[in-house]
Design an enzyme around this catalytic site. Sequence first.
Site, short mmCIF file in Angstrom:
data_model
loop_
_atom_site.label_atom_id
_atom_site.label_comp_id
_atom_site.label_asym_id
_atom_site.label_seq_id
_atom_site.Cartn_x
_atom_site.Cartn_y
_atom_site.Cartn_z
N HIS A 11 53.18 22.45 53.79
CA HIS A 11 52.87 22.85 54.95
C HIS A 11 51.95 23.98 55.01
O HIS A 11 51.87 24.90 54.32
CB HIS A 11 54.33 23.38 55.71
CG HIS A 11 54.95 24.53 55.50
ND1 HIS A 11 54.37 25.68 55.82
CD2 HIS A 11 55.96 24.67 54.28
CE1 HIS A 11 55.28 26.72 55.02
NE2 HIS A 11 56.11 26.01 54.32
N GLU A 89 63.05 23.07 52.72
CA GLU A 89 62.76 24.20 51.92
C GLU A 89 64.30 24.57 51.46
O GLU A 89 65.40 24.26 52.04
CB GLU A 89 62.11 25.15 52.48
CG GLU A 89 62.17 26.49 51.88
CD GLU A 89 61.19 26.26 50.62
OE1 GLU A 89 61.69 25.71 49.58
OE2 GLU A 89 60.01 27.04 50.53
#
Length: 275
Positions: A11, A89
Amino acid sequence: MARFALTIVRHGETRYNKEKLLQGQGIDEPLSEMGFKQADAAGRFLSNVRFTHVFSSDLIRAKQTACAIMRNNQLSEDIKIMYDPRLRERKYGDAEGRPLSELKVMAKKAGGQCPSYTPPGGETLEQVRACAKDFFEYLCQLVMAESSVKEKSELGASGMVGIMSTDLAPFVNHNKEPTIFGESRDVTLDASVLLVSHGAYMRNWIKYFVEDLQFTFPPELKKSRELSVSPNTGISHFIVTVGSGATRKPEIQCVCINLHGHLSDIDADTSHYQV
């Protein structure tokens, strides 16, 4: 047998990234102004790469990055982005929201070291790898199943992706070999998959490739560098071959890892770092 292209993108930058603060899963921070610029730059780099499947973590920083990439893409119209919590994550528990330096202090006090140290309430590296393994196996099964259906149906050819050398030019131009397909310049793949995920997760995914699937880095890549955390919107690209035998492991060909040349014009931080 099925063969597919796999593009993995971290990202874009968030405020927490810039300030070296841990986000994990508990802090769902949006992209910063620089993060949107990075995501658009990645989208422009990938604008002429045809995707058949797009998956993203369901955290906002990954979702915004995936949307920016697909907004810039010229060859993948009407592809729905699938958001999956298995791409999140690593969870850092009590360390979320704290500086990376504090995590290292916590690890030292506990007699451990990063990245193997697990803060209270956090996920172990084994748990992160299990998520990566689970999703990768799902992906391989999905492509195999769709490939089998297409082989049985004359009307199924629309899903097949004819990959020409020009389709892989953004990646091949950064590889020392003229083509990852040897002498062939025109290769048909069963799918072209885009994943948007996170730094620590992506590193554990690649370690899963190395340690469980016996993936080897091309000689021009340094293993220590490529196993560090990717820069924001760093791009990795692989060709995956899945055999039909239940015990046969997928074969992984690496085209590039943590590629970040698309960021050269926007003054972005492209440093690699350990967590």
